[in-house]
Design a protein around this motif. Sequence first.
Motif, PDB file in Angstrom:
ATOM      1  N   ILE A 145     -22.468  27.572 -29.314  1.00 52.30           N
ATOM      2  CA  ILE A 145     -22.324  27.920 -30.735  1.00 52.30           C
ATOM      3  C   ILE A 145     -22.642  26.668 -31.542  1.00 52.30           C
ATOM      4  N   PRO A 146     -23.700  26.673 -32.345  1.00 52.40           N
ATOM      5  CA  PRO A 146     -24.142  25.451 -33.040  1.00 52.40           C
ATOM      6  C   PRO A 146     -23.179  25.039 -34.149  1.00 52.40           C
ATOM      7  N   PRO A 147     -23.237  23.776 -34.570  1.00 53.07           N
ATOM      8  CA  PRO A 147     -22.314  23.277 -35.609  1.00 53.07           C
ATOM      9  C   PRO A 147     -22.406  24.039 -36.919  1.00 53.07           C
ATOM     10  N   GLU A 148     -23.583  24.573 -37.258  1.00 51.69           N
ATOM     11  CA  GLU A 148     -23.745  25.270 -38.542  1.00 51.69           C
ATOM     12  C   GLU A 148     -23.327  26.741 -38.479  1.00 51.69           C
ATOM     13  N   HIS A 149     -22.855  27.208 -37.337  1.00 52.21           N
ATOM     14  CA  HIS A 149     -22.496  28.625 -37.210  1.00 52.21           C
ATOM     15  C   HIS A 149     -21.306  28.955 -38.116  1.00 52.21           C
ATOM     16  N   PRO A 150     -21.321  30.132 -38.800  1.00 52.55           N
ATOM     17  CA  PRO A 150     -20.221  30.490 -39.713  1.00 52.55           C
ATOM     18  C   PRO A 150     -18.846  30.490 -39.056  1.00 52.55           C
ATOM     19  N   ALA A 151     -18.793  30.793 -37.752  1.00 49.44           N
ATOM     20  CA  ALA A 151     -17.497  30.845 -37.076  1.00 49.44           C
ATOM     21  C   ALA A 151     -16.814  29.485 -37.040  1.00 49.44           C
ATOM     22  N   ARG A 152     -17.585  28.408 -37.248  1.00 51.03           N
ATOM     23  CA  ARG A 152     -17.017  27.070 -37.184  1.00 51.03           C
ATOM     24  C   ARG A 152     -16.559  26.570 -38.550  1.00 51.03           C
ATOM     25  N   GLN A 153     -16.536  27.459 -39.520  1.00 51.97           N
ATOM     26  CA  GLN A 153     -16.084  27.101 -40.856  1.00 51.97           C
ATOM     27  C   GLN A 153     -14.612  27.509 -41.030  1.00 51.97           C
ATOM     28  N   GLU A 154     -13.942  26.840 -41.960  1.00 56.30           N
ATOM     29  CA  GLU A 154     -12.513  27.092 -42.148  1.00 56.30           C
ATOM     30  C   GLU A 154     -12.220  28.464 -42.740  1.00 56.30           C
ATOM     31  N   HIS A 155     -13.214  29.115 -43.341  1.00 58.67           N
ATOM     32  CA  HIS A 155     -12.965  30.454 -43.884  1.00 58.67           C
ATOM     33  C   HIS A 155     -12.930  31.509 -42.782  1.00 58.67           C
ATOM     34  N   ASP A 156     -13.274  31.135 -41.549  1.00 58.72           N
ATOM     35  CA  ASP A 156     -13.318  32.101 -40.456  1.00 58.72           C
ATOM     36  C   ASP A 156     -12.382  31.729 -39.314  1.00 58.72           C
ATOM     37  N   THR A 157     -12.051  30.446 -39.158  1.00 59.53           N
ATOM     38  CA  THR A 157     -11.312  29.961 -37.989  1.00 59.53           C
ATOM     39  C   THR A 157     -10.096  29.158 -38.432  1.00 59.53           C
ATOM     40  N   PHE A 158      -9.005  29.279 -37.688  1.00 62.66           N
ATOM     41  CA  PHE A 158      -7.796  28.501 -37.945  1.00 62.66           C
ATOM     42  C   PHE A 158      -7.901  27.147 -37.230  1.00 62.66           C
ATOM     43  N   PHE A 159      -8.056  26.089 -37.998  1.00 62.14           N
ATOM     44  CA  PHE A 159      -8.111  24.744 -37.434  1.00 62.14           C
ATOM     45  C   PHE A 159      -6.719  24.112 -37.463  1.00 62.14           C
ATOM     46  N   MET A 160      -6.377  23.374 -36.413  1.00 56.94           N
ATOM     47  CA  MET A 160      -5.098  22.688 -36.364  1.00 56.94           C
ATOM     48  C   MET A 160      -5.117  21.501 -37.332  1.00 56.94           C
ATOM     49  N   ASN A 161      -3.983  21.264 -37.964  1.00 60.24           N
ATOM     50  CA  ASN A 161      -3.895  20.200 -38.953  1.00 60.24           C
ATOM     51  C   ASN A 161      -4.006  18.826 -38.298  1.00 60.24           C
ATOM     52  N   ARG A 162      -4.705  17.924 -38.965  1.00 56.06           N
ATOM     53  CA  ARG A 162      -4.846  16.551 -38.507  1.00 56.06           C
ATOM     54  C   ARG A 162      -4.369  15.605 -39.611  1.00 56.06           C
ATOM     55  N   ALA A 163      -3.568  14.621 -39.243  1.00 57.63           N
ATOM     56  CA  ALA A 163      -3.108  13.633 -40.216  1.00 57.63           C
ATOM     57  C   ALA A 163      -4.275  12.746 -40.634  1.00 57.63           C
ATOM     58  N   PRO A 164      -4.227  12.188 -41.840  1.00 56.10           N
ATOM     59  CA  PRO A 164      -5.305  11.281 -42.269  1.00 56.10           C
ATOM     60  C   PRO A 164      -5.485  10.137 -41.271  1.00 56.10           C
ATOM     61  N   GLY A 165      -6.732   9.890 -40.897  1.00 58.96           N
ATOM     62  CA  GLY A 165      -7.022   8.823 -39.955  1.00 58.96           C
ATOM     63  C   GLY A 165      -6.988   9.247 -38.503  1.00 58.96           C
ATOM     64  N   ASP A 166      -6.568  10.481 -38.227  1.00 59.25           N
ATOM     65  CA  ASP A 166      -6.544  10.982 -36.841  1.00 59.25           C
ATOM     66  C   ASP A 166      -7.966  11.373 -36.447  1.00 59.25           C
ATOM     67  N   ALA A 167      -8.538  10.621 -35.535  1.00 58.77           N
ATOM     68  CA  ALA A 167      -9.947  10.825 -35.181  1.00 58.77           C
ATOM     69  C   ALA A 167     -10.137  11.689 -33.950  1.00 58.77           C
ATOM     70  N   ARG A 168      -9.077  12.316 -33.480  1.00 60.44           N
ATOM     71  CA  ARG A 168      -9.236  13.174 -32.293  1.00 60.44           C
ATOM     72  C   ARG A 168     -10.152  14.357 -32.590  1.00 60.44           C
ATOM     73  N   PRO A 169     -10.830  14.885 -31.570  1.00 61.15           N
ATOM     74  CA  PRO A 169     -11.674  16.069 -31.789  1.00 61.15           C
ATOM     75  C   PRO A 169     -10.820  17.226 -32.314  1.00 61.15           C
ATOM     76  N   PRO A 170     -11.410  18.083 -33.145  1.00 62.62           N
ATOM     77  CA  PRO A 170     -10.617  19.193 -33.719  1.00 62.62           C
ATOM     78  C   PRO A 170     -10.171  20.190 -32.659  1.00 62.62           C
ATOM     79  N   HIS A 171      -9.017  20.795 -32.932  1.00 65.07           N
ATOM     80  CA  HIS A 171      -8.506  21.889 -32.108  1.00 65.07           C
ATOM     81  C   HIS A 171      -8.346  23.113 -32.995  1.00 65.07           C
ATOM     82  N   VAL A 172      -8.489  24.282 -32.396  1.00 64.66           N
ATOM     83  CA  VAL A 172      -8.425  25.526 -33.151  1.00 64.66           C
ATOM     84  C   VAL A 172      -7.548  26.524 -32.414  1.00 64.66           C
ATOM     85  N   LEU A 173      -7.077  27.535 -33.159  1.00 63.80           N
ATOM     86  CA  LEU A 173      -6.548  28.721 -32.500  1.00 63.80           C
ATOM     87  C   LEU A 173      -7.760  29.504 -32.007  1.00 63.80           C
TER      88      LEU A 173
END
Length: 360
Positions: A145-173
Motif C-alpha cells: 500500500i503506497p504512502p499516498e494511498h487514502p487508507a494511510r490518511q487520518e480521515h480513514d485510519t486510527f493512528f496511535m498518539n505520539r508525544a512531540p519528539g517521539d520518532a518511532r514509526p507510527p502505529h495504527v489500529l
Amino acid sequence: MTDLATLRGKYIAAISASKDEAALEDVRLAALGKKGEISLKMRELGQMAPEDRQSFGAALNVLKDEIDAALRAAKAGLADAALNERLKTEWLDVTLPGRPRRMGTIHPVSQVMDELTAIFADIGFAVAEGPQVESDWFNFDALNIPPEHPARQEHDTFFMNRAPGDARPPHVLRTHTSPVQIRAMAAQGAPIRVIAPGRVYRMDMDQTHTPMFHQVEGLCIDRDISMANLKWTLEEFCRAFFEVPSVELRFRASHFPFTEPSAEVDIRYSNVGGQLKIGEGDKWMEILGSGMVHPKVLTAAGVDPNEWQGFAFGMGIDRLAMLKYGIPDLRAFFESDLRWLRHYGFAALDMPDLAGGLSG
C-alpha cells in the motif's frame, strides 16, 4: 451419698420440666456452672479424708456426667421438636419444576465466527491471529500500500498518539486482518493455508459501517495455485455458510494493492416480500474482495514469489451475519441492547456443525 441422690433427682426433674433452651441453660448453670451445686461439691473434696474422698469423688463424677448427658439429650430433643414444628408449616413440593433462570446468549458475530471457522477447517484452513495495534509497516508497507494511498490518511485510519519528539514509526489500529497473513507467512513460510478472523477499525459510521467491525481474511500459498482454486474455495464456503445446495458467484475485475489480479465477488440472490434468498434470482450482491497475492507481498513476508503463489480474500463477518440472519442495521450489533441480544442471540449449546447444520 444421700445428698447426691437428692441432687440427681432435683436436676433430672428440672431438665425434664424445661420447655426451651433458655430454661435448660438455667439448669446447667445451677448444676454445673462455676457456682453450681455440683461444682461446689467438687471443691469440698479437698477437705475430706482420703478414703472418703475417693468414693465420694467417683460418685460425684458419675453424677456430673449424667447431668451433662441429660442436658445434651434434652437440648437435642428440643431442637428436633422445633424442626418438626417448622416442617408442619414449611414444606416444599420437590416435584414442581425449578424456577426459570434467564440464560445469556451467543452474539451473532461470535456465532458466525464459529461457523466460518468450522467451514474453513473442513477445507483445510487453520486459524491465525495477530495484534490489533499494528505497526505501519505490517498494516500498509508489507501489503504494497503506497504512502499516498487514502487508507494511510487520518480521515480513514486510527493512528496511535505520539508525544512531540517521539520518532518511532507510527502505529495504527489495524484497518484489516491482512497483517496477520504477513505475520503467518513470515513465521511459517510456505505452503500455508490460514484464515484470520478478528476486529478491525476504520473511521466510518452508518447503517452498514461502524468504526469497529469484524473481518475474516483467507490466504492460500502453494505451488500451482490459481484463480480456479480461489473460485472453488469461495463457492464451497458460501454454499456451506448459507446452507443452500448451490451458489453462483460473479467475479468482477477490481484493484487492491496487495493482489494482482484482483476481483470483487458478487453472489446471486433474490428478495421477494422482504425475504432474502441466496443462490437464486436475478440480482447480484457484492460480498467480498479477492485476488492472487501480489509478488511484492510475498517478498515482504519472506516467501519467494518465483517458487510460490497463491490467493487471498477478505469479507466482513458482520455483513455475513446480517445476510444470513436478517439483521437490518449493523450499528445494533454493538449497542448492547439486551432485547436485541435475546432476539438475535444463540443458545450456548447451538454449536455450529457442518453435519447438523450451522444455524443451530
